[in-house]
Design an enzyme around this catalytic site. Structure first.
Site, PDB file in Angstrom:
ATOM      1  N   LYS A 178      17.746 -49.107  29.741  1.00 10.55           N
ATOM      2  CA  LYS A 178      17.591 -49.162  28.292  1.00 10.55           C
ATOM      3  C   LYS A 178      18.179 -47.901  27.665  1.00 10.55           C
ATOM      4  O   LYS A 178      17.751 -46.791  27.966  1.00 10.55           O
ATOM      5  CB  LYS A 178      16.118 -49.260  27.894  1.00 10.55           C
ATOM      6  CG  LYS A 178      15.922 -49.500  26.381  1.00 10.55           C
ATOM      7  CD  LYS A 178      14.475 -49.343  25.950  1.00 10.55           C
ATOM      8  CE  LYS A 178      14.162 -47.908  25.579  1.00 10.55           C
ATOM      9  NZ  LYS A 178      14.876 -47.455  24.338  1.00 10.55           N
ATOM     10  N   GLU A 251      13.551 -36.459  34.257  1.00 15.64           N
ATOM     11  CA  GLU A 251      14.361 -35.324  33.825  1.00 15.64           C
ATOM     12  C   GLU A 251      14.017 -35.098  32.364  1.00 15.64           C
ATOM     13  O   GLU A 251      14.406 -35.869  31.490  1.00 15.64           O
ATOM     14  CB  GLU A 251      15.850 -35.608  34.014  1.00 15.64           C
ATOM     15  CG  GLU A 251      16.707 -34.350  34.096  1.00 15.64           C
ATOM     16  CD  GLU A 251      17.095 -33.778  32.745  1.00 15.64           C
ATOM     17  OE1 GLU A 251      16.308 -32.949  32.215  1.00 15.64           O
ATOM     18  OE2 GLU A 251      18.140 -34.151  32.227  1.00 15.64           O
ATOM     19  N   CYS A 285      19.390 -30.318  27.449  1.00 17.96           N
ATOM     20  CA  CYS A 285      18.216 -29.683  28.069  1.00 17.96           C
ATOM     21  C   CYS A 285      18.565 -28.390  28.787  1.00 17.96           C
ATOM     22  O   CYS A 285      17.684 -27.573  29.057  1.00 17.96           O
ATOM     23  CB  CYS A 285      17.560 -30.651  29.059  1.00 17.96           C
ATOM     24  SG  CYS A 285      16.932 -32.154  28.310  1.00 17.96           S
ATOM     25  N   GLU A 381      10.952 -26.508  22.672  1.00 18.09           N
ATOM     26  CA  GLU A 381      12.359 -26.917  22.672  1.00 18.09           C
ATOM     27  C   GLU A 381      12.809 -27.318  21.275  1.00 18.09           C
ATOM     28  O   GLU A 381      12.250 -28.231  20.667  1.00 18.09           O
ATOM     29  CB  GLU A 381      12.555 -28.084  23.646  1.00 18.09           C
ATOM     30  CG  GLU A 381      13.997 -28.456  23.865  1.00 18.09           C
ATOM     31  CD  GLU A 381      14.168 -29.514  24.939  1.00 18.09           C
ATOM     32  OE1 GLU A 381      15.178 -29.459  25.656  1.00 18.09           O
ATOM     33  OE2 GLU A 381      13.286 -30.383  25.075  1.00 18.09           O
TER      34      GLU A 381
END
Length: 479
Positions: A178, A251, A285, A381
């Site tokens: 997806k 991840e 990331c 983040e």
């Protein structure tokens, strides 16, 4: 002039389909903020159909020889090269990425990664067969795990799809993947390309939102769930998968420390770090977003970094001078803006810190200094074109601050002192440590983090092995 809105469709069991109940999601171009396509909002019936197709196709694909799977993946790599301009156009419309950089920095690694896993299909390794007990021979089999439910992110829709489907298919698994609800176009095109090569049901794409992804993970058919996304999403996937003990590959986020010592070549470090921090609008990331600089060169470094930010350009996908395009969506623009708006009084915006233009989700290259270790923007983040700078006094403090976040994906050390570089690489608690560089990746080396950055490896033989299970077979020599 009215832009024609395209209709994207799911790809299930070798054919393109609308969602069973006809629901759709508008897909917005982040450069224009206009709807350019609709995609299916897939529900339970669509997930069932995709999982049934993948399960039905699994026995034959599992039993295909490694050489057969290798040939199929090599054909896919060749087809990606043949359809390169179509893939680049779809990805740029998906994300607003610069066309030129997508052509040079994303498509070639993707093709290389597919070819790497094509080779890996024929190199499964295990312990030597032998008689570990008298009269009995033991062998180890590595087998595919089965159907894999995979959820890809919006920051690198094409490349992250490759990182997921290539090792899974090479190992003999079948796939239901997806894409993000904001970036489905390139994955649907990938399905069109792969559909000309693989048997039906081996590779399936369903579009949708978070509920669609949740239904995939909770579905009883997949033996493994793999996601690249936020920490929150990863925790939800792990919790859902635990209910029926699915294997999970996560991840997740990152907050990469970039530790710059006093003996560093400042000009080179600034050039490399600014590119590694701002590439893809910082939506990476592993981006070089959290710089720690020795106090003796702090002011000089910040001045140079602010100038590099001012010289960095964001803009339209067809502008060859831009390093990055817009943020991916309106929510992401609001998130990045919010971090800057909430900065504490002791922080200083050295460059940027604002939206660019009135149309599109563009944000200026930003540098923020004067920060403390417990500040929100240090601990969380941002996922945007924002580089923070802290000043440290010695190696011990640099290491403490570098490790002092919940994320542990990537890091870098900048020094001419080999011993110090080795000490730092040993003690930095991150899945990747670069020395005097930041962000290069190669197919042969593993990529993945620790702590809240997740577990499991992408790329490399380690990433390939993640999509296999180990079986011990023992046979009596007495017949």
């Amino acid at each position: 002039m009215t832009t024609e809105v395209r209709r994207l469709r799911n790809y299930i069991n070798g054919e393109f389909r609308d969602a069973a109940d006809g629901r759709t999601i508008d897909v917005v171009n982040p450069v224009t903020e206009e709807v350019y396509a609709t995609s299916p909002l897939s529900g339970g019936a669509d997930v069932d159909a995709a999982m049934d197709a993948a399960a039905a196709a699994f026995p034959a694909w599992r039993d295909a020889t490694p050489a057969e799977r290798q040939r199929a993946l090599l054909k896919i790599a060749d087809a990606f090269e043949e359809r390169a301009e179509d893939l680049i156009a779809a990805e740029s419309e998906n994300t607003g990425k610069p066309v030129g950089l997508t052509r040079t920095e994303e498509l070639p690694p993707m093709v290389d990664q597919i070819r790497f896993f094509a080779g890996a299909a024929r190199l499964l390794e295990g312990r030597s067969a032998g008689e570990y007990m008298e009269g009995l021979t033991s062998i180890v089999r590595r087998e595919p795990v089965g159907v894999c439910a995979q959820v890809a992110p919006w920051n690198y829709p094409m490349m992250m799809a490759v990182w997921k489907f290539a090792p899974a298919l090479a190992a003999g698994n079948t796939v239901v993947i997806k894409p993000s609800d904001t970036t489905p176009a390139s994955t649907v095109l990938i399905a069109e390309i792969i559909g000309q090569i693989l048997p039906k049901g081996v590779f399936n794409v369903i579009c949708g939102d978070r509920d669609t992804g949740r239904a995939m993970v909770e579905h009883p058919t997949p033996a493994m769930a793999s996601i690249t996304g936020s920490v929150r999403a990863g925790m939800q996937v792990a919790e859902s998968a635990a209910k029926d003990v699915k294997r999970v590959h996560l991840e997740l986020g990152g907050k990469a420390p970039v530790v710059v010592f006093e003996d560093t070549d400042i000009a080179k470090a600034v050039d490399d770090i600014s590119v590694a921090g701002y590439f893809n609008a910082g939506q990476d990331c592993t981006a070089a977003t959290r710089v720690l600089v020795h106090e003796s060169i702090h002011d000089e470094f910040v001045t140079a970094l602010a100038k590099a930010a001012a010289d960095t350009k964001t803009g339209q996908p067809d502008d060859e001078d831009v390093l990055y395009g817009p943020l991916n969506n309106a929510n992401q623009l609001a998130q990045v803006s919010g971090f800057i708006e909430r900065l504490p009084a002791h922080a200083k915006v050295e460059a940027g810190g604002h939206r660019v233009g009135e149309k599109g989700y563009f944000y200026a290259p930003t540098v923020v200094s004067g920060l403390k270790q417990d500040d929100e923007i240090i601990q969380n983040e941002v996922f945007g074109p924002v580089i923070t700078v802290q000043s440290f006094r010695d190696e011990a403090q640099a290491l403490e601050w570098a490790n002092g976040v919940d994320y542990a994906l990537a890091s870098s050390v900048w020094t001419k002192d080999h011993s110090r570089a080795m000490r730092m690489s040993k003690n930095l608690d991150f899945g990747c440590v670069w020395i005097n560089t930041h962000i290069p990746l190669v197919a042969e080396m593993p990529h993945g983090g620790f702590k809240k950055s997740g577990y499991g490896k992408d790329l490399s033989a380690y990433g390939f092995e993640d999509y296999t299970r180990i079986k011990h077979v023992m046979t009596s020599l007495d017949g």
